[in-house]
Structure formats: C-alpha cells, structure tokens
Motif scaffolding. Sequence first.
Motif, PDB file in Angstrom:
ATOM      1  N   ILE A 188      10.168  -2.728 137.738  1.00  0.00           N
ATOM      2  CA  ILE A 188       9.295  -1.668 138.255  1.00  0.00           C
ATOM      3  C   ILE A 188       8.315  -1.206 137.173  1.00  0.00           C
ATOM      4  O   ILE A 188       7.134  -0.977 137.457  1.00  0.00           O
ATOM      5  N   TYR A 196       2.762   3.184 146.501  1.00  0.00           N
ATOM      6  CA  TYR A 196       4.130   3.627 146.796  1.00  0.00           C
ATOM      7  C   TYR A 196       4.663   4.644 145.785  1.00  0.00           C
ATOM      8  O   TYR A 196       5.807   5.057 145.885  1.00  0.00           O
ATOM      9  N   TYR A 198      11.328  -1.569 150.155  1.00  0.00           N
ATOM     10  CA  TYR A 198      10.217  -1.294 149.230  1.00  0.00           C
ATOM     11  C   TYR A 198       9.287  -2.500 149.285  1.00  0.00           C
ATOM     12  O   TYR A 198       9.618  -3.575 148.785  1.00  0.00           O
ATOM     13  N   ASN A 254       5.610  -3.718 136.978  1.00  0.00           N
ATOM     14  CA  ASN A 254       4.800  -3.620 138.209  1.00  0.00           C
ATOM     15  C   ASN A 254       3.858  -2.419 138.143  1.00  0.00           C
ATOM     16  O   ASN A 254       2.711  -2.489 138.575  1.00  0.00           O
ATOM     17  N   LEU A 255       4.366  -1.293 137.602  1.00  0.00           N
ATOM     18  CA  LEU A 255       3.522  -0.108 137.445  1.00  0.00           C
ATOM     19  C   LEU A 255       2.404  -0.392 136.439  1.00  0.00           C
ATOM     20  O   LEU A 255       1.249  -0.043 136.670  1.00  0.00           O
ATOM     21  N   GLU A 276      -3.969  -8.402 141.002  1.00  0.00           N
ATOM     22  CA  GLU A 276      -2.592  -7.946 140.861  1.00  0.00           C
ATOM     23  C   GLU A 276      -1.949  -8.322 139.535  1.00  0.00           C
ATOM     24  O   GLU A 276      -0.849  -7.872 139.242  1.00  0.00           O
ATOM     25  N   LEU A 315       9.476   6.413 144.152  1.00  0.00           N
ATOM     26  CA  LEU A 315       8.820   5.409 144.994  1.00  0.00           C
ATOM     27  C   LEU A 315       9.067   5.696 146.471  1.00  0.00           C
ATOM     28  O   LEU A 315      10.175   6.056 146.866  1.00  0.00           O
ATOM     29  N   CYS A 347       0.834  -7.374 150.296  1.00  0.00           N
ATOM     30  CA  CYS A 347      -0.028  -6.229 149.958  1.00  0.00           C
ATOM     31  C   CYS A 347      -1.232  -6.090 150.874  1.00  0.00           C
ATOM     32  O   CYS A 347      -1.796  -5.012 150.976  1.00  0.00           O
ATOM     33  N   PRO A 353       6.182  -3.715 147.992  1.00  0.00           N
ATOM     34  CA  PRO A 353       5.461  -4.557 147.018  1.00  0.00           C
ATOM     35  C   PRO A 353       6.316  -5.744 146.537  1.00  0.00           C
ATOM     36  O   PRO A 353       7.435  -5.560 146.078  1.00  0.00           O
ATOM     37  N   THR A 396      12.468  -5.414 140.444  1.00  0.00           N
ATOM     38  CA  THR A 396      11.750  -5.048 141.664  1.00  0.00           C
ATOM     39  C   THR A 396      12.597  -5.236 142.925  1.00  0.00           C
ATOM     40  O   THR A 396      12.740  -4.300 143.733  1.00  0.00           O
ATOM     41  N   ASN A 444       0.014  -2.662 138.159  1.00  0.00           N
ATOM     42  CA  ASN A 444      -0.242  -2.324 139.571  1.00  0.00           C
ATOM     43  C   ASN A 444      -0.090  -3.567 140.434  1.00  0.00           C
ATOM     44  O   ASN A 444      -1.002  -3.965 141.169  1.00  0.00           O
ATOM     45  N   THR A 481       1.670  -1.704 144.378  1.00  0.00           N
ATOM     46  CA  THR A 481       2.646  -0.808 143.747  1.00  0.00           C
ATOM     47  C   THR A 481       2.191   0.650 143.755  1.00  0.00           C
ATOM     48  O   THR A 481       2.938   1.541 144.166  1.00  0.00           O
TER      49      THR A 481
END
Lengths: 460, 460
Positions: free
Chosen positions: A142, A164, A130, A145-146, A410, A206, A155, A132, A116, A149, A161
């Motif tokens: 990433i 973006y 970026y 994170n996806l 999260e 992103l 945030c 998040p 990230t 979310n 996430t």
Amino acid sequence: MTTTHPSPLTTDLLRALKPHQVLTRLSERLNYRYDAIQFGVTPLAVVLPESTADVVVAVKAAKAAGVPIIGRGAASGLSGGVTPLQESLVVSFTRMTGLRIFPERREAVAQPGVVTLRVSEAAKPHGLTYPPDPASFRTSTIGGNLGENAGGPMCFKYGVTGDYVKALEFVDTDGDIHRLTRDCYDLAGLLIGSEGTLGLMTEATLRLIAPPKFTRTLMCHFAEVGQAAEAVSSAIAAGAVPSKLEFMDTACTNAIEDYLHLGLPREAGAVLLVDTDGDDPAMVDAELELVAQACEAAGGTVKRAATPAEADALWQARRSISPALGRIRPQRMNEDIVVPRSALPDVVREIRALGDASPFHLVQFGHIGDGNLHPNIMFDPRTEDEAAVHDLAHQIALVAIRHGGVLSGEHGIGTMKRDFMRDAVDPVTLSALWDVKRALDPAERLNPGKILPEMLMVDR
Amino acid sequence: MTTTHPSPLTTDLLRALKPHQVLTRLSERLNYRYDAIQFGVTPLAVVLPESTADVVVAVKAAKAAGVPIIGRGAASGLSGGVTPLQESLVVSFTRMTGLRIFPERREAVAQPGVVTLRVSEAAKPHGLTYPPDPASFRTSTIGGNLGENAGGPMCFKYGVTGDYVKALEFVDTDGDIHRLTRDCYDLAGLLIGSEGTLGLMTEATLRLIAPPKFTRTLMCHFAEVGQAAEAVSSAIAAGAVPSKLEFMDTACTNAIEDYLHLGLPREAGAVLLVDTDGDDPAMVDAELELVAQACEAAGGTVKRAATPAEADALWQARRSISPALGRIRPQRMNEDIVVPRSALPDVVREIRALGDASPFHLVQFGHIGDGNLHPNIMFDPRTEDEAAVHDLAHQIALVAIRHGGVLSGEHGIGTMKRDFMRDAVDPVTLSALWDVKRALDPAERLNPGKILPEMLMVDR
C-alpha cells in the motif's frame, strides 16, 4: 561478512531502535539498492520500522546526519522510484503490516507495508473489496501504491489508489507527524503520487466497496490496431463501462505465444481482453454484448468466455506478459504513457515504427480504456547500449506528448522519466512544482533526484 | 454616481481591457463585496475577464499595484470564501462561460463562469451528465465549485467536484498560466478546494458519465434521530448505495411545514429522504427495499413514491429548506460539519442541546450518507449578537472535532470557519499548509485571510 564502521547515523539509530531493525552489513544493504527495473547506490544503512514512532526516529537521525532518506515498500516499482541516487538511509516499510477492517464504515486502515492484495483478502469476509489492482498486487505494498498512485486494469471503471484514500498519516522531513483528511488544502492528495519526495506515508484510511457479483469476459482480435481503438471508442460511446479493457499488439501476442502456446492469433494486429461486471447478470451480459457488437462492427473476431474457467484461460495471456518478455531479454524498460483514446491508432503505429527502426525488441500492451499504453523495450545490459534504450524511451515519450498525452499513468516518473519532464511540463509549472517540493522539503533530503528534473531558475 | 479617481490599478486595467470589463463606480463595486452569507470590504475595482489572457492582465495589474486579488463566481458560497477582507481587485468570472462537450471522450471543457447545471444540460443530448449537484447548482458556477470543491446530495454515491476534474488551467500569483493534468505532484488537486488562495482557475476538463436510467424515492420518519442514523448504517452495511440520502430534524421539518403545509410529520425526531438509482429498474427497486427494510427495522414509518410526480412532491420538502428558514430570521450561519455516521445520533443530540441552551433558532439537516450535517443558526443581525452566533457555530465545530469529524464537507472554510481551523488542525500541519500557501503565493496576494488562520511561527 563486511561490516561498516559505526557512523553517527547508525549509532543514533541503534540507540533508539532494536538491533534487528537496523541493517548495516554490506550484504544486507546491497538488497536495498534496486527496484524492479533500476539499480542505484548502496544505502548507508537500512531501517525496518515497526511503528510511526520508529519512522520518526529514522527521519530525525537522517536529518541530524545530513543524509537523504528514502521510503521503500516491496520495490516492485517500474520507474526507479525507490533506487537511491546517492548514499542514503533507506526506510523499508515491510514490517509495518498493521491492517484493520471497519465493515460498518466500509474502510480499511492500513500501514504502508501491507501487501495490496491483503486488503481485499481481509475485506472479503465482510463482503467488501479494495479495487486498485496493479499487476504486482501480490507483492506490491500500500505504501508503494500510495507513492506511485498506482492503477491497474480495474482503474478505468474504478479509479486509482488516490481515489480510495480517505485519510493519511505522514512523517515530514523534520520528523513531525501529520494526520490529514481530504478537505481544505488537499495535502494528502499532494503526497499521493509524490514518490516519497514530500514525506513518508505511515498510515492510510482506505475506502472499500462491495465487489460486483458477476463478471463476463471476451477476447477479440483485429487485423489492425486502429480497429481495436475504434471498437473501444464506440463501445464506450454506446454506454459500456467495462471493468477491464486490455490491449496487446502483435509483438506482445507473439511473445506470449512463443512462451505458452495458448493458440493466440499470431497474425492479429491487436488483441483486446474485456471484462464487464455488475450485480445483475442480465445487465453484465448486455454490457458485454455492447462491446462485442462494437468489436464486430470494427472488423474484429470475438470469442466469449462461457464459464469462469474459460475467462481465466483468456486472461492467462495477459497475466503472462511479464514472464514472456523476460524470456526475450534479461532487462526491459517499461513505458507508461497515457494518450487520448482517439489518438491511440496513430500513437501505436508511430511507436511501432520507432521500435522497428531501432535495434531493440519492442512490444506494446496496456489499459486501452483510458489510453494507458505500456510500450516495453527489451534489452540485454551486457551487450546492448543502455543509452540507446533510454533514447528510444525518450522518443516514445515525445510521441505521447505530441498527441496530447502524459508521461505516466500508474508507474510514476521516478528516475526513468525524470529528464522527459522537461518536455512534458512547461518551465513555469516545473518551477511551481519545485516551489511546492521546497516548501515541504527545503533541504531536499526526501528521495532526492526523483520526479523533478533540475532546472535553471526561472526569473519570476 | 460616485466614481473613484483613476488609480494606477484602474489605469493599467483600462489600458489593456475593454471599458465594459472594468467596473470602477462605487454603485457597481458595492455588489462585489458579499457572498450568500457574509459581507466584506468594497473592492477597489472589479474586472470581468472574457478569456484567460484577460485574467493574466488583471493578476499582473494587481501585482504591479500591490493589491490583493480575489476570484469570484456566482458568489452563492456559504462560508465567506469570496468576500474581500481588505481593499482588493475582484475578478468576476461570470462572462467566461465557454463550454464544449466532447461526447466520444465523455468530457466537458468549461470556463469558470459556466453555471453548474449548464454542464449537465449541454451534456444531456449526448446521453451524458455531470453529477456534482450543490444546492445552488442553478446559480453556482464551475469556478466556484472548484474553489470550494463543492458537493451535493449526489456526492455520497457519485463524489464531489474534484473527483470529476481531469485537467485544469490556472493563472498563478505572477500571472503565469499553468496547464495541469492529474499526474505526478497533483497540483490540480491542491488548487481544487483552495478558495482562490493558491491561484485563479481559468478552465477545467470535466469527466461526464451516463446518467442512471431509473430512480426510486422513499421518505421515512422516525421518533428519534438515533433510529434514522441506525437505519442508514444498516442499509449501507446491507449493500445499499443510495444516490441521495438526506436528513432533516424536527425543527427543520416544522420550519418547512410552517411554510408550505405539506403534511410532514411535525412530531418526528428525524425525516429521511432516500433515492436509489441505476439502469435496471428491478435492481433499483430492490435497493430501495433494502433501505425500506432497514428503516422499518429501526422503527421508522416508510412512504414510497409510486410515480415521479410523487417523488417530486417528497423532494419538495428538502428543496424548500432555504426559503423556509429565510422566513424565520433574515440571516443564517450554515455549518457544514462531517462526522462518522456512527457518531451522528450523539452529534445531532449534542448540537440540539447547544441550540436549546442558546437564544437562537437552530435547525439541522444534511447529507446523512456521508455524515455531512448542516446545523443552521438563524438570526437577525439588527437585533441579535453576531458574536454570540459565531460562538455557537464554534461550539458546534468543537462537537464535530470531538467526535472525529471535520469542519467542512462541501462549503469550504472561507472566513467563517477560519478561526476553527486552530481546533481542527495540529499546529505542525497548519505550518505545513502555510508553507504550501507561501510556496505558491509568497506575497500572500491571492484572497488573503481565507482558510488558514494566522499562526505563531512554529520553530521547525
């Protein structure tokens, strides 16, 4: 070293991939059975794809062998999202680290294995960032994170996430590749947060932003949690949108103080840490003053950071929560409830009472701006009853639901909160979620046993 | 007045609802067959629900009668999203206008019939606003905005409708009520933009923000479209995030000039209208100067508005596009493509060439900040060939797709661009979208014939 006998699955994989991309030894596979909080079943094999085409190979091999498939990033997750619940093929994305920055479009195109923080580091020379920022952003990927979310302290002001993601590539349960934008049916939005149960995300476009030029920081302590919640509500009502707004309860503050002796007020019922940011220093100061006034009006004692070094020292407390808690007990269950801000005083009090009535050490902290609270239950699995820990976590989830809150802000649902979904979601909506799951993964081969609890079929 | 014979459908409806809530006369039903751009089939009956419970009654009656059901707001849509393609029950939400503002939570809870502008009007006394601003926001409804995930000039900086939805209530194809937040599987996000094909949205919890205190405006004209696109790209690269960034081509400027004689530069290849906004007037001025410098460096002639009245005069041109075009031909087809900003000069030129080679009057304008372009084809359905109009619209869609763009930024797909989806979406992804559609509406009773083109079944 123990090796497994070659199975049709590993034979298929080794035929199409390079030998170092397929882990079959028990000693290697054992590492892929856990996330940051839960243990699962040792996988049958682990694939280390280097491209989307490799992911397709893995998914098709798992399909042919009738084996479940689980995508995995850094496995820093806190809800059991990537722990296998049965013998599975694990796809570990850590070698898919492709990252391109397009400054003129303010976009990054990232493969799932990109760490990230790396996105912001690569964007920085172009004057971009970026936002998040999950707590684990130095190790989390990433892709992970996806899947969850993921959010973070930023945030409240900047979004999570999914906010973006402009485009997404994923491989479906049959090994077909999809490239999605965010229009018509937002299938990309459905994949984000689905914890690998609907598809394997293999690339994301992103959105990047220009980082704010100035940041100001304050810490405030209150005798009582209700005062902190009141201060936050009135600061926001007065027009402040802090970039970070973190809360720690007495037990949390004392755990950090035991660990680092920072001089935190041990007797305080609540400590707030607040950042404001923006491009105009006078505006950033003015916004911090709005917060300071609200804090003082609510009975708090405010300490402003005069320099970036002082701000860093104040934030050290927040950053040290995890190691501080690790000293209390070897394991913890980390809740992630979100409740209306107005309900926070009652919710924090009720959860404190549950902790006090239990045999466990419980601390509370979280992103108070959006009501995202992390009650943590510390325990020692060698001497303490995990079922009782789970029961306490369930009681905490019920407090959140009773106050109009949700199970996860999260961290995702994973296995940890899967059973609590029955309390949080109406049977008819759970049935609709299952309908969507089965539409995209009819054989239930993608990360089975996560998010959705089994249900008695609702007669529709 | 012609009346229909009572059918089982209308009998069911009249039993459960008040007489004025069920429209059965032909003269009444005729009004519910069109949106702002397309005509459809006259509905069998129209229901005017006053509550979610009334919507449930309507959905269950339609299900029992085996009749399709179509939700409808103000019908100001531009893609045929609410025009019935077969005999249907239309649910018109115009009486579900409940609206509550919660200032301390910065939220509005709106029923689908609330007119978009009304949300900001109700929020204003509390120092709050609701940013999504489709051109039709004086007539369009929140339900329609949700159905099309509507944007507007502000969406480059502030985001589209879906970015403001915190919670959503919808009635599914069986008449069951669901209450969704934005966690785990984002079913709410899937419903938003689905044009009533997955469920009927009956209530939304919307995020409100504090409006910026200051706005500055400039107009700039360029000899050539490429210069305008270049100016926009370099202004954004320099750090400007204008709150509005609108573009008009020569044909569009001349149409407005013919209509209002505002003194616009008829010979300009492109006119830009730009707003910057924020809470600090010096910062807002500085941001406008960034844009002005980029415009001048690209060869443009800049005119700054010195007062709010001057700004209003400049914006009058943009606001007058629709009436100005209405004078040219009685009907128009309004495209809504989105392309990468870097591709805009080529895209605008190629579409201009298509227009020039056709028998139709074509103008181009749009939200150039995010590459959202509205090529409009004017025609007279009494004397001109609608199939040729549709073919030109298709050619325009293909230009967008060839340059890495998408079919719709804010108007939706509806019936107008449904066939173009075959060009825009891979068959395997179209199949996945159909799987999702069938999961939530297996009998295909919700707004049939919209968004997704019929497909040969892909063998998976």
